[in-house]
Design a protein around this motif. Structure first.
Motif, PDB file in Angstrom:
ATOM      1  N   ASP A 133       0.953  -1.265  -0.022  1.00  0.00           N
ATOM      2  CA  ASP A 133       0.087  -0.097  -0.181  1.00  0.00           C
ATOM      3  C   ASP A 133       0.885   1.388  -0.059  1.00  0.00           C
ATOM      4  OD1 ASP A 133      -2.045   1.524   0.347  1.00  0.00           O
ATOM      5  OD2 ASP A 133      -1.832   1.660   2.530  1.00  0.00           O
ATOM      6  N   ARG A 134       1.899   1.405   0.844  1.00  0.00           N
ATOM      7  CA  ARG A 134       2.810   2.411   0.807  1.00  0.00           C
ATOM      8  C   ARG A 134       3.442   2.785  -0.395  1.00  0.00           C
ATOM      9  NH1 ARG A 134       4.704   1.387   6.534  1.00  0.00           N
ATOM     10  NH2 ARG A 134       2.782   1.976   7.617  1.00  0.00           N
ATOM     11  N   VAL A 135       3.915   1.674  -1.118  1.00  0.00           N
ATOM     12  CA  VAL A 135       4.735   1.908  -2.367  1.00  0.00           C
ATOM     13  C   VAL A 135       3.589   2.515  -3.449  1.00  0.00           C
ATOM     14  CG1 VAL A 135       5.687   0.755  -4.171  1.00  0.00           C
ATOM     15  CG2 VAL A 135       6.468   0.243  -2.073  1.00  0.00           C
ATOM     16  N   ILE A 136       2.528   1.777  -3.158  1.00  0.00           N
ATOM     17  CA  ILE A 136       1.407   2.572  -4.385  1.00  0.00           C
ATOM     18  C   ILE A 136       0.946   4.002  -4.183  1.00  0.00           C
ATOM     19  CG2 ILE A 136      -0.683   2.263  -5.106  1.00  0.00           C
ATOM     20  CD1 ILE A 136      -0.516  -0.696  -5.381  1.00  0.00           C
ATOM     21  N   SER A 137       0.986   4.202  -2.843  1.00  0.00           N
ATOM     22  CA  SER A 137       0.458   5.476  -2.153  1.00  0.00           C
ATOM     23  C   SER A 137       1.414   6.502  -3.014  1.00  0.00           C
ATOM     24  CB  SER A 137       0.193   5.431  -0.795  1.00  0.00           C
ATOM     25  OG  SER A 137      -0.772   4.919  -0.342  1.00  0.00           O
ATOM     26  N   ILE A 138       2.755   5.990  -2.537  1.00  0.00           N
ATOM     27  CA  ILE A 138       3.925   7.228  -2.734  1.00  0.00           C
ATOM     28  C   ILE A 138       4.201   7.316  -4.402  1.00  0.00           C
ATOM     29  CG2 ILE A 138       6.211   7.524  -2.661  1.00  0.00           C
ATOM     30  CD1 ILE A 138       6.234   6.891   0.315  1.00  0.00           C
ATOM     31  N   MET A 139       4.165   6.289  -4.891  1.00  0.00           N
ATOM     32  CA  MET A 139       4.155   6.330  -6.427  1.00  0.00           C
ATOM     33  C   MET A 139       2.987   7.153  -7.062  1.00  0.00           C
ATOM     34  SD  MET A 139       5.482   2.698  -7.781  1.00  0.00           S
ATOM     35  CE  MET A 139       5.293   3.010  -9.087  1.00  0.00           C
ATOM     36  N   THR A 140       1.777   6.807  -6.571  1.00  0.00           N
ATOM     37  CA  THR A 140       0.704   7.575  -7.106  1.00  0.00           C
ATOM     38  C   THR A 140       0.832   9.106  -6.869  1.00  0.00           C
ATOM     39  OG1 THR A 140      -0.866   6.916  -5.429  1.00  0.00           O
ATOM     40  CG2 THR A 140      -0.832   5.828  -7.499  1.00  0.00           C
ATOM     41  N   LEU A 141       0.960   9.393  -5.486  1.00  0.00           N
ATOM     42  CA  LEU A 141       1.302  10.769  -5.150  1.00  0.00           C
ATOM     43  C   LEU A 141       2.121  11.677  -6.075  1.00  0.00           C
ATOM     44  CD1 LEU A 141       0.189  12.640  -2.619  1.00  0.00           C
ATOM     45  CD2 LEU A 141       2.345  12.231  -1.867  1.00  0.00           C
ATOM     46  N   GLY A 142       3.320  10.811  -6.387  1.00  0.00           N
ATOM     47  CA  GLY A 142       4.313  11.269  -7.082  1.00  0.00           C
ATOM     48  C   GLY A 142       3.707  11.732  -8.509  1.00  0.00           C
ATOM     49  N   MET A 143       2.941  10.705  -8.954  1.00  0.00           N
ATOM     50  CA  MET A 143       2.559  10.794 -10.267  1.00  0.00           C
ATOM     51  C   MET A 143       1.448  11.963 -10.290  1.00  0.00           C
ATOM     52  SD  MET A 143       2.732   6.802 -11.677  1.00  0.00           S
ATOM     53  CE  MET A 143       1.427   7.011 -12.726  1.00  0.00           C
ATOM     54  N   VAL A 144       0.423  11.988  -9.589  1.00  0.00           N
ATOM     55  CA  VAL A 144      -0.375  13.242  -9.690  1.00  0.00           C
ATOM     56  C   VAL A 144       0.064  14.388  -9.385  1.00  0.00           C
ATOM     57  CG1 VAL A 144      -2.613  11.744  -8.840  1.00  0.00           C
ATOM     58  CG2 VAL A 144      -1.060  13.060  -7.172  1.00  0.00           C
ATOM     59  N   SER A 145       1.435  14.591  -8.710  1.00  0.00           N
ATOM     60  CA  SER A 145       2.069  15.737  -8.622  1.00  0.00           C
ATOM     61  C   SER A 145       2.837  16.262  -9.693  1.00  0.00           C
ATOM     62  CB  SER A 145       2.866  15.641  -7.227  1.00  0.00           C
ATOM     63  OG  SER A 145       2.287  15.219  -6.364  1.00  0.00           O
ATOM     64  N   VAL A 146       3.140  15.513 -10.636  1.00  0.00           N
ATOM     65  CA  VAL A 146       3.864  16.162 -11.857  1.00  0.00           C
ATOM     66  C   VAL A 146       2.871  16.387 -13.116  1.00  0.00           C
ATOM     67  CG1 VAL A 146       5.853  14.894 -11.080  1.00  0.00           C
ATOM     68  CG2 VAL A 146       4.607  13.949 -12.568  1.00  0.00           C
ATOM     69  N   PRO A 147       3.140  17.459 -13.829  1.00  0.00           N
ATOM     70  CA  PRO A 147       2.260  17.809 -14.914  1.00  0.00           C
ATOM     71  C   PRO A 147       2.155  16.338 -15.927  1.00  0.00           C
ATOM     72  CG  PRO A 147       3.808  19.506 -14.825  1.00  0.00           C
ATOM     73  CD  PRO A 147       4.190  18.339 -13.761  1.00  0.00           C
ATOM     74  N   GLU A 148       1.295  16.476 -16.792  1.00  0.00           N
ATOM     75  CA  GLU A 148       1.114  15.476 -17.765  1.00  0.00           C
ATOM     76  C   GLU A 148       2.326  15.071 -18.626  1.00  0.00           C
ATOM     77  OE1 GLU A 148      -1.285  17.207 -16.861  1.00  0.00           O
ATOM     78  OE2 GLU A 148      -3.172  16.160 -16.678  1.00  0.00           O
ATOM     79  N   PHE A 149       2.855  16.383 -19.226  1.00  0.00           N
ATOM     80  CA  PHE A 149       3.830  16.202 -20.072  1.00  0.00           C
ATOM     81  C   PHE A 149       5.320  15.593 -19.410  1.00  0.00           C
ATOM     82  CE2 PHE A 149       4.917  20.428 -18.411  1.00  0.00           C
ATOM     83  CZ  PHE A 149       6.331  20.366 -18.282  1.00  0.00           C
ATOM     84  N   VAL A 150       5.657  15.815 -18.195  1.00  0.00           N
ATOM     85  CA  VAL A 150       6.416  15.045 -17.560  1.00  0.00           C
ATOM     86  C   VAL A 150       6.478  13.472 -18.013  1.00  0.00           C
ATOM     87  CG1 VAL A 150       7.732  14.392 -15.530  1.00  0.00           C
ATOM     88  CG2 VAL A 150       6.937  16.854 -15.946  1.00  0.00           C
ATOM     89  N   ILE A 151       5.511  12.998 -17.537  1.00  0.00           N
ATOM     90  CA  ILE A 151       5.126  11.619 -17.946  1.00  0.00           C
ATOM     91  C   ILE A 151       5.403  11.104 -19.227  1.00  0.00           C
ATOM     92  CG2 ILE A 151       3.522   9.567 -17.528  1.00  0.00           C
ATOM     93  CD1 ILE A 151       2.406  11.132 -15.209  1.00  0.00           C
ATOM     94  N   ALA A 152       5.005  11.791 -20.200  1.00  0.00           N
ATOM     95  CA  ALA A 152       4.820  11.553 -21.525  1.00  0.00           C
ATOM     96  C   ALA A 152       6.281  11.800 -21.908  1.00  0.00           C
ATOM     97  CB  ALA A 152       4.017  12.580 -22.216  1.00  0.00           C
TER      98      ALA A 152
END
Lengths: 318, 268, 607
Positions: A133-152
């Motif tokens: 749960d912690r791993v998923i929580s931290i990863m998703t928190l990181g992902m919602v915190s960066v703009p979409e273009f960063v992931i792309a």
């Protein structure tokens, strides 16, 4: 009981209609409160007053605003969005095939991200406070915190630049084999799925955690109900409404994501078209694209709300 | 500003301090670099870090660090201004909806619902298509986009507080509405509203970066973090700091505030 | 013979957030023999629910068992594997939760949930289980036993759900049943029915059980043995009669003293009649559009009239949803009324607090219900009081501080508390500050809305003492709104009984239980459990004997003019009560009663 249900759904439907009216008026209003108008853009600064008057007459801009609104609305209702200020093409004709591409992109991403995020969200709620749960929580928190273009762009950097596995641009035109199809679609679809995934996982988890802390879950435990039955029979039926809501809300990030993804991969969709139109201030195209987007979004949220209403337990409908 | 925050509840201390740090960096950062962010020199483009250019150079051979500090200034100040706008207008409307006549709530509520039925990035595109990309237009656009959300948060908070017994007693005593708002409701809203400011600040940063990345946000010669990534996209092939560092800075900024808010909400 | 339940040296620790582990249950040992009912008595925070849940091997998250053993029906509960634990729960030992309203899953039908414990343990096929459930519904006196299982929790009342929860617990014929405050959330008139049914079932099936409660009168009706818990430790153990009648531990004695119905009345009550201070005349409060009759769509308070004399104390009693709180809001000017009048000192009071004169606002003060939300959490209490002092008397600085100290002294609190925030105070202290704030206005009448409801018995008793002192020392008048008849009787000199928004009876409090009363007043009075063994049976027997042949009601006549208690009344007379609206009758002891007072309930007219 059924009449109560139809009243609720009717009310939700009415609300959707009000929102639709609001969207239509807003789209029209924003694009018409400009001090200058389309003639400036078309004729440029040096136009003679006579030319401007003639142009205004041709475009119907000398009509009162209500007449213009009515003419525009009438056209929209008949699938006629006017002509691009940039190249004079019919906006409807330009949008048509691109809308198809965009829906394909969004649909494919949602088909991946919805089941995956439901799985991750529900399981991390069940195994709350574990390492998983912690791993998923931290990863998703990181992902919602960066703009979409960063992931792309990160995806492009890793898969195209570093690993040379896939092309950096989506060449949708020349798809003749499965390999080409995958090469063209994999990166945009995967990036978009990733972009929406994080938000959806977090909201699904929150909805599920909420349900799992209810007294009736503790009661079921005390009745000797096993873990599988606890989740499937007791928790899911109650969590389904909030979860659908979470998914619907996350789909707004899908729409936002589509814009960025299409630009990064120069994908020939409606969102890319809209960004170009915004840069060149091609108002009729912007109007049409915005309408299409808003109506799609409205349909999604209304659909989700109606499913939520249908999933409400009996006797709890307010 | 910092004085105002200093008075407030300790729960969101970390998030408040982080935001204060970024604002400070935005104000003072550009003074720290000796390079002119706009100066196109003789240096090679996309060079790696060196003593002269700590973070290398960008696609025109400009000093990346100087541009980065400038970009942070634009991103942070623009977003903070728009957050202040949306949160103060939203709070004002939210409290007004709870404390004034019924129709105020009906009208503001409907308007908020309407605005929220347009996805934010789309709304931004629509407004920018018409009003252009001046700094003022950007601040207003983002401010308006996040006002309905702030309005909803503050209305829900104010509604909850206004129903509590101590407000009831104050009303029964015959206290004036301004007293009730300023002394009884607002002080108890401050903590949760700070969290809301933090969240909306993050949203604004994300939105502005996306817009600038798409080329319809901050325009050259000005620079912000999103547009830095955009202009240096070619540097990706060389792993140039000019393209990678702004991405990292955005991530550190938003993830940091989000983590700070997340940890304080868990401690409740 | 080994005891069915054997708990030895149980230690449970827990932590809040990331703090240190603190003991919740300390060295608790007790045993229950087969067929016995043990009461776990304690106030909030005593650890009684934690102990009860540990018998099922369930420890809430953040807590753990630090030591000791628990044996239930031959199982060593602390040493079970998860699988064994599951197979024991619901089959060998079952649980009846405190709030059935939230312990039933809203998404599943009642029948599915009731048969579930037996189903997951594969005791019988579903068909036979459903038949067994229906017979249990019948035993538990549930309405429409054949079909009630098809309904959903949201469609049933609290009393019904509580009985259904008991049915669910009994489905597997468990050896042990744990009851966790099963009647606390119910109104007294419902509580007595549920208790009576429970007791019958216990006796019939020889159930071994643990009954968790804070209510000593309930203990005296239900249990054989009792354990008194405080702060997680046992204070006293023994038979119920020993604990209730010869308690040895000081804490049990204090609990008992607080629960004992006792009069705080002084001779003040016997003074010559005083003029009316507050006069409520035919007050109607409601919500929604006005109908053709000029009344609101949904009437909450329906033509209520009463008056409070100077220095008098009027109790307003009724069950949840009867309109008590709405009445309080209307009197304090927070809820406009649709019809009727209100007089304070002979002068008419406006419906909205803003239209009242400053003097009127000062003279009428509200003390609100919930101690947790009644003080502004971001202000030190000294500041809160100072504001009120300044608001009404204009005192500032030194003088204001002096007045605040005086007020704290009046409610028996130390002036040192002035600098504290409300979150640093206990519930009882907050309620005292709440009083001090009302007193700061130097009022003539104080409206108290359920001020003791959220407090533990001992603390609540002290608040009642305080009210009586203030009445005596300052000559204050009170309106005391409550659902607790004992509390009301102990301090009030007059009583108004509210049912479905109507004042069905207004009269002297001392005559409750004697003379002629409204049928609802009698039902209410008889339903409040007494700390006498055998009270429950005696009351039920009396009720059965009294029950007159029930006249059939015309179900199609929800005429709002007719008696509001008609459907539940055992004394109703066909052709009269269901045809003619009840008149207000005055009876000998000085009460006015909204009833036809048929012959069956006024024997003196028979002779």
């Amino acid at each position: 009981m059924n009449s109560q249900l139809s009243v609720l759904i009717g009310r939700r439907f009415l609300a959707a209609c009000t929102s639709l009216a609001f969207v239509i008026v807003t789209v029209f209003a924003i694009t018409n409160i400009l001090p200058g108008d389309a003639t400036d853009a078309l004729l440029g600064q040096g136009a003679t007053p006579e030319a401007i008057t003639a142009m205004r007459h041709n475009l119907g801009l000398d009509q009162p605003v209500f007449v213009r609104f009515w003419v525009w609305l009438w056209g929209v209702l008949h699938g006629e969005f006017g002509h691009s200020l940039l190249n004079g093409l019919s906006v409807a004709d330009v949008i048509g095939p691109r809308l198809h591409n965009s829906l394909l992109l969004a649909g494919a991403s949602a088909a991946i991200s919805v089941p995956v995020s439901l799985f991750l969200g529900i399981t991390s709620a069940i195994w709350k406070d574990t390492v998983y749960d912690r791993v998923i929580s931290i990863m998703t928190l990181g992902m919602v915190s960066v703009p979409e273009f960063v992931i792309a762009t990160t995806a492009v950097y890793v898969f195209a630049v570093r690993l040379h596995l896939l092309p950096a641009l989506a060449d949708v035109g020349s798809v003749h084999s499965l390999r080409q199809f995958l090469a063209a679609f994999f990166m945009p679809v995967a990036s978009l799925a990733l972009v929406t995934l994080a938000q959806m996982v977090r909201m699904t988890r929150a909805a599920m955690v909420d349900t799992l802390s209810a007294p009736y879950i503790e009661m079921a435990l005390l009745k000797g109900v096993g873990p599988a039955r606890l989740i499937l029979v007791h928790a899911i039926p109650n969590a389904i409404g909030p979860i659908i809501n979470a998914v619907a809300l996350s789909l707004s990030s899908l729409l936002g994501g589509v814009v960025v993804i299409e630009v990064v991969f120069t994908y020939p969709g409606i969102a890319g078209l809209m960004v170009d139109a915004v840069s060149s201030r091609d108002v009729p195209t912007v109007q049409a694209c915005a309408l299409v987007f808003c109506v799609t979004y409205l349909l999604l949220t209304t659909f989700a709300d109606i499913v939520t209403i249908l999933s409400l337990p009996r006797g709890r409908k307010a | 500003m910092i004085v105002m925050f200093g008075k407030l509840r300790s729960k969101h201390d970390r998030a408040v301090l982080l935001i204060a740090f970024w604002i400070l960096l935005a104000l003072l950062g550009p003074l720290c670099s000796s390079h002119d962010p706009g100066a196109i020199g003789m240096q090679p483009v996309f060079s790696g870090p060196s003593m002269a250019h700590l973070l290398g150079t960008d696609y025109l051979g400009r000093d990346t660090l100087a541009r980065l500090l400038n970009g942070i200034r634009h991103t942070v100040l623009l977003c903070f201004a728009s957050t202040l706008f949306s949160c103060s207008v939203g709070t004002f409307l939210g409290i007004a909806a709870v404390t004034s006549r019924v129709w105020v709530e009906a009208v503001t509520g409907r308007l908020a619902d309407g605005f929220l039925s347009i996805p934010s990035l789309l709304f931004a595109l629509l407004v920018i298509a018409v009003f252009g990309t001046s700094t003022g237009a950007l601040i207003m656009t983002m401010g308006i986009i996040y006002t309905p959300g702030a309005y909803r948060t503050s209305r829900a908070l104010a509604q909850r507080i206004a129903r509590l017994d101590f407000v009831t007693v104050a009303r029964a005593r015959g206290e004036s509405t301004p007293y009730i708002i300023l002394q009884e409701i607002l002080p108890n809203m401050a903590g949760p509203m700070i969290a809301d400011v933090g969240l909306r600040f993050i949203y604004s940063v994300l939105l502005l970066s996306n817009l600038s990345f798409l080329g319809i946000g901050v325009q050259p010669p000005e620079v912000d973090l999103g547009s830095m990534v955009r202009e240096n996209m070619l540097g990706m092939a060389y792993g140039s700091p000019a393209m990678i560092v702004p991405v990292i800075v955005i991530a550190v900024l938003t993830v940091g505030i989000n983590l700070a808010l997340d940890s304080s909400s868990g401690k409740r | 013979m080994a005891a069915t339940i054997q708990v030895e040296n149980l230690e449970i620790v827990g932590r809040r957030g990331k703090g240190e582990e603190l003991p919740i249950v300390r060295n608790v040992s007790f045993s229950v023999q087969r067929g016995e009912m043990l009461a776990l008595i304690g106030e909030s925070g005593s650890g009684k629910t934690t102990v009860a849940l540990s018998l099922l091997g369930h420890i809430r998250s953040g807590c753990r068992i630090a030591g000791g053993t628990i044996r239930v029906a031959g199982y060593d509960v602390t040493a079970l594997t998860p699988h064994e634990r599951r197979s024991m729960r619901g089959r060998v030992i079952s649980y009846v939760a405190q709030n059935a309203g939230s312990a039933f899953n809203p998404a599943l039908s009642i029948m599915r949930q009731v048969v579930e414990p037996a189903l997951v343990h594969r005791i019988l096929p579903r068909r036979e289980l459903e038949a067994r459930a229906v017979s249990l519904f019948r035993v538990l006196a549930l309405p429409e036993p054949e079909t009630i299982g098809e309904r959903y929790p949201g469609e049933l009342s609290g009393g019904q759900l509580q009985r259904l929860m008991a049915a669910m617990a009994l489905m597997t014929d468990p050896e042990v049943v744990i009851f966790d405050e099963p009647t606390t959330a119910l109104d007294v008139t419902t509580q007595i029915e549920v208790l009576a049914v429970f007791k019958e079932v216990f006796a019939e099936r020889g159930i071994t059980g643990v009954y968790v409660t804070h209510d000593l009168s309930v203990v005296s009706q239900i249990a054989d043995h009792a354990v008194v818990l405080k702060d997680g430790a046992i204070r006293e153990t023994g038979t119920v009669s020993k604990i209730l009648f010869q308690p040895e531990d000081p804490y049990s004695q204090a609990l008992l003293a607080a629960a004992e119905p006792r009069s705080r009345q002084t001779d003040l009550a016997k003074r010559p009649a005083q003029p009316a201070l507050l006069d409520v005349r035919k007050l109607v409060v409601g919500y929604g559009q006005a109908t053709s009759a000029g009344l609101p769509e949904k009437v909450i308070v329906n033509h209520v009239s009463f008056s409070v004399p100077k220095g008098g104390m009027l109790g307003v009693i009724g069950e949840s949803g009867c309109g008590k709180s709405t009445l309080a809001r209307a009197i304090s000017g927070l809820q406009p009324w649709a019809a009727g009048e209100l007089f304070l000192n002979g002068a008419s009071l406006a419906g909205s607090v803003r239209e009242r004169t400053p003097e009127q606002r000062r003279h009428l003060q509200l003390v609100a219900q919930n101690a947790d939300s009644v003080l502004n959490p971001s202000k030190p209490i000294g500041k809160t009081l100072e504001r009120v002092v300044r608001f009404y008397s204009g005192l500032k600085g030194e003088a204001a501080t002096r007045r605040v100290n005086e007020l704290l002294d009046m409610v028996r609190l130390s002036p040192a508390l002035a600098s504290r925030l409300p979150s640093e105070l206990s519930g009882g202290q907050k309620q005292r500050i709440n009083f001090a704030r009302a007193l700061a206005a130097d009022p003539q009448i104080v409206l108290c809305d359920e001020i003791t409801a959220a407090l533990d018995t001992v603390v609540a008793a002290a608040i009642l003492d305080l009210m009586k002192e203030l009445q005596r020392d300052l000559g204050l008048s009170f309106i005391f709104i409550t659902h607790d008849l004992h509390a009301l009787q102990s301090i009030c000199d007059r009583v108004a009984v509210l049912y479905a928004g109507q004042a069905v009876e207004v009269g002297p409090a001392s005559t409750l239980g004697k003379g002629v009363h409204h049928p609802y007043t009698r039902l209410l009075h008889d339903s409040v459990p007494l700390m006498e063994p055998g009270w429950l049976e005696a009351t039920q027997r009396r009720r059965l004997a009294e029950a007159t042949p029930v006249t059939t009601l015309n179900p199609l006549s929800p005429d709002p003019e007719l008696c509001c208690f008609l459907a539940r009344c055992s004394d109703r007379v066909g052709g009269l009560c269901d045809r003619v609206p009840p008149p207000v009758l005055s009876v000998s002891q000085g009460s006015s009663v909204l009833c036809h007072l048929p012959a069956s309930i006024r024997p003196e007219f028979l002779s």
